[in-house]
Design an enzyme around this catalytic site. Structure first.
Site, PDB file in Angstrom:
ATOM      1  N   HIS A 267       0.839  -1.201   0.000  1.00 43.70           N
ATOM      2  CA  HIS A 267       0.000   0.000   0.000  1.00 43.70           C
ATOM      3  C   HIS A 267       0.879   1.257   0.000  1.00 43.70           C
ATOM      4  O   HIS A 267       0.753   2.126  -0.864  1.00 43.70           O
ATOM      5  CB  HIS A 267      -0.909  -0.020   1.236  1.00 43.70           C
ATOM      6  CG  HIS A 267      -1.810   1.157   1.377  1.00 43.70           C
ATOM      7  ND1 HIS A 267      -3.148   1.117   1.050  1.00 43.70           N
ATOM      8  CD2 HIS A 267      -1.574   2.423   1.795  1.00 43.70           C
ATOM      9  CE1 HIS A 267      -3.692   2.311   1.264  1.00 43.70           C
ATOM     10  NE2 HIS A 267      -2.752   3.133   1.720  1.00 43.70           N
ATOM     11  N   GLU A 268       1.797   1.319   0.957  1.00 43.11           N
ATOM     12  CA  GLU A 268       2.627   2.528   1.072  1.00 43.11           C
ATOM     13  C   GLU A 268       3.562   2.658  -0.125  1.00 43.11           C
ATOM     14  O   GLU A 268       3.847   3.778  -0.567  1.00 43.11           O
ATOM     15  CB  GLU A 268       3.407   2.516   2.395  1.00 43.11           C
ATOM     16  CG  GLU A 268       2.540   2.509   3.661  1.00 43.11           C
ATOM     17  CD  GLU A 268       1.462   3.577   3.705  1.00 43.11           C
ATOM     18  OE1 GLU A 268       1.656   4.650   3.103  1.00 43.11           O
ATOM     19  OE2 GLU A 268       0.400   3.338   4.323  1.00 43.11           O
ATOM     20  N   HIS A 271       1.810   4.453  -2.827  1.00 45.95           N
ATOM     21  CA  HIS A 271       1.919   5.908  -2.621  1.00 45.95           C
ATOM     22  C   HIS A 271       3.324   6.383  -3.015  1.00 45.95           C
ATOM     23  O   HIS A 271       3.495   7.398  -3.686  1.00 45.95           O
ATOM     24  CB  HIS A 271       1.712   6.262  -1.143  1.00 45.95           C
ATOM     25  CG  HIS A 271       0.287   6.229  -0.674  1.00 45.95           C
ATOM     26  ND1 HIS A 271      -0.709   6.960  -1.275  1.00 45.95           N
ATOM     27  CD2 HIS A 271      -0.297   5.570   0.357  1.00 45.95           C
ATOM     28  CE1 HIS A 271      -1.856   6.745  -0.614  1.00 45.95           C
ATOM     29  NE2 HIS A 271      -1.631   5.912   0.363  1.00 45.95           N
ATOM     30  N   GLU A 297      -4.651   7.757  -3.115  1.00 50.40           N
ATOM     31  CA  GLU A 297      -5.128   6.513  -2.517  1.00 50.40           C
ATOM     32  C   GLU A 297      -5.428   5.453  -3.589  1.00 50.40           C
ATOM     33  O   GLU A 297      -5.345   4.257  -3.325  1.00 50.40           O
ATOM     34  CB  GLU A 297      -6.365   6.804  -1.655  1.00 50.40           C
ATOM     35  CG  GLU A 297      -6.727   5.755  -0.637  1.00 50.40           C
ATOM     36  CD  GLU A 297      -5.676   5.530   0.460  1.00 50.40           C
ATOM     37  OE1 GLU A 297      -4.734   6.341   0.587  1.00 50.40           O
ATOM     38  OE2 GLU A 297      -5.799   4.521   1.172  1.00 50.40           O
TER      39      GLU A 297
HETATM   40 ZN    ZN Z   1      -3.041   5.267   1.815  1.00 51.61          ZN
END
Ligand code: ZN
Length: 514
Positions: A267-268, A271, A297
């Protein structure tokens, strides 16, 4: 043009202050000794004060005035126009909000945090309610100061715009209505299937060290550049970009959950790759940023969910994971594993929820926030309304406010209008991914071979590079050929969960109805 060069120099310095503040914030979470918090708070406040003073200075004002003149503005190229637009927006915002309001908000949120922690600990909403009421009032004043369409709009529009530029309640209502119509039946169908995939092998205990190595290997394969970034441990996973050349990720690891840190790392890194992929020419300007929180996101959720919780991905990575954890995964098939990581269960807690139920948590918060800011709902009634909505959407009612209305930190921070960006991220991610499947040759076959780079390259070219030069609506339109729609996300969820649970989408006609 002289004015443009001067403006670039000024905002470059402001940006340096902001990213330095970011770096101090990263250090606070990752390295800072406990006793450093007082001096760190002062350092960060000083940087933020200087940056604010520079932003509202006459220097910026005069340059902007000149550059915003119609003839001058029209003579600029797309990137410079975007620069003037974004700096102008920051400048107007900083000018419109009275210093006294900013101070009041800072004081209120400093108090609110402690009260929220206490209220949550003691299941005592009454302890938090008065300060929350104050925060709501300040947000209402903020909305008035920022301005919104008084005839057709909502004060909530002004707050939304802080996180998702140009999005309105009118648009969000349609998106959420379409979502709700199909998600509530999905969650119900899953519950009524009375089937629960076995996930016990994920909780048998797995070495932190090995989890770390596996996560690092996967995000390396994704294309996260470790020469332009780091991965560290912290109590809360986050991503902090100081510039395309310095992007910091954090994750947390649990011995009794084999894959939780993998998913938070993916997830990170999603980003982080957005930040690393920004056009270097945008550096040290407000354009060197995600187009919005929702678009940001979409990148993290795409890697975490559409890739990381997919069959193709695990076709390649499951045998690898088995090499790391042979005992825990003995006798477990890739199919068992896929079902285990895609288990759906109505949870009282947002951050523990899955892809199917997550967005109902957001919907509930959106409905409540909007009514509160519009003055249709009183803070004292929040627990009752919260619990009623939990019952309506999930079929469960929290036994305590700690498990209900007090669970999230956001309101104590003063943030209203932030929650919807999580669901927008999910919706954008599927709409983008559907497009990637059409444009990247054999995308899913590539993923099944562990070849994650083609997707990364596509995202770099289509989304990352432009940073904030385009608005979220422009990006979605350019990349997918249409505006954001909820139906793709809902279709994706139904399709996915029909392969995990013995369920069938009954109201197929609703797909064509919206
Ligand atoms: Zn996030």
């Amino acid at each position: 043009m002289n004015e443009l060069t001067s403006l670039r120099e000024l905002v470059g310095e402001i940006r340096d202050l902001n990213t330095t503040q970011g770096l101090l914030g990263w250090d606070l979470e990752v390295n800072m000794p406990e006793k450093g918090s007082d001096i760190r708070a002062k350092q960060m406040a000083t940087l933020s004060k200087i940056a604010h003073e520079m932003m509202i200075s006459d220097n910026v004002g005069t340059l902007l005035q000149k550059l915003r003149e119609e003839a001058t503005y029209k003579s600029l190229d797309k990137v410079d126009q975007a620069l003037v637009r974004e700096v102008g927006k920051d400048y107007d915002r900083a000018k419109k909000i009275p210093v006294s309001l900013v101070q009041e908000m800072q004081e209120a949120t400093a108090k609110a945090h402690l009260l929220w922690v206490e209220a949550r600990k003691n299941n005592d909403f009454g302890r938090f309610a008065p300060i929350l009421e104050k925060i709501v009032q300040l947000n209402q004043q903020m909305a008035e100061a920022l301005g919104y369409d008084k005839a057709n709009g909502s004060p909530y529009d002004a707050l939304l715009d802080l996180y998702e530029p140009e999005l309105t309640v009118q648009q969000l209502d349609v998106l959420f209505a379409n979502l709700k119509k199909d998600l509530v039946p999905l969650v119900k169908a899953i519950q009524e299937s009375h089937y629960t995939p076995d996930a016990s092998f994920l909780r048998k205990g797995a070495s932190i060290e090995k989890q770390w190595q596996f996560s690092e290997a996967v995000i390396q394969d994704m294309g996260f550049d470790f020469n332009a970034g780091r991965l560290d441990k912290a109590p809360h996973p986050f991503c902090m970009g100081m510039g395309a050349g310095d992007v910091r990720l954090t994750t947390r690891l649990f011995e009794d959950d084999m894959v939780s840190s993998l998913f938070s790392s993916m997830h990170e890194a999603g980003h982080g790759m957005y930040e690393q992929g920004l056009d270097p020419a945008l550096q040290r300007t407000p354009l060197a940023d995600g187009a919005s929180l929702g678009i940001h996101e979409s990148q993290s959720r795409m890697w975490e969910n559409l890739v990381g919780r997919s069959r193709p991905f695990w076709t390649y990575y499951f045998p690898k994971l088995k090499e790391y954890f042979p005992q825990q995964l003995e006798g477990v098939s890739v199919e068992d594993f896929y079902k285990a990581i895609n288990r759906s269960q109505p949870s009282l807690i947002r951050v523990e929820s899955d892809e199917a139920t997550y967005n109902l948590h957001i919907l509930l918060r959106y409905e409540i926030e909007k009514d509160v800011i519009e003055g249709k709902l009183q803070v004292k009634d929040l627990p009752k309304v919260w619990n009623q909505k939990m019952q309506d959407y999930f079929g469960i009612t929290p036994k305590t406010d700690t498990e209900g209305v007090l669970q999230d930190i956001h309101w104590s921070h003063g943030s209203f209008g932030y929650f919807p960006t999580y669901t927008l991220g999910n919706m954008y991610s599927v709409q983008f991914f559907n497009r990637a499947k059409k444009e990247v040759p054999d995308l899913e076959a590539q993923l099944a071979k562990g070849n994650l780079k083609p997707l990364k390259d596509w995202l770099n070219a289509k989304i990352h590079k432009v940073g904030k030069v385009e608005t979220p609506a422009e990006i979605v339109q350019r990349v997918t050929g249409e505006p954001l729609k909820a139906q793709y996300f809902v279709e994706y969820l139904w399709e996915k969960y029909s392969t995990v649970y013995p369920i069938q989408r009954q109201a197929l006609q609703s797909a064509s109805a919206h």
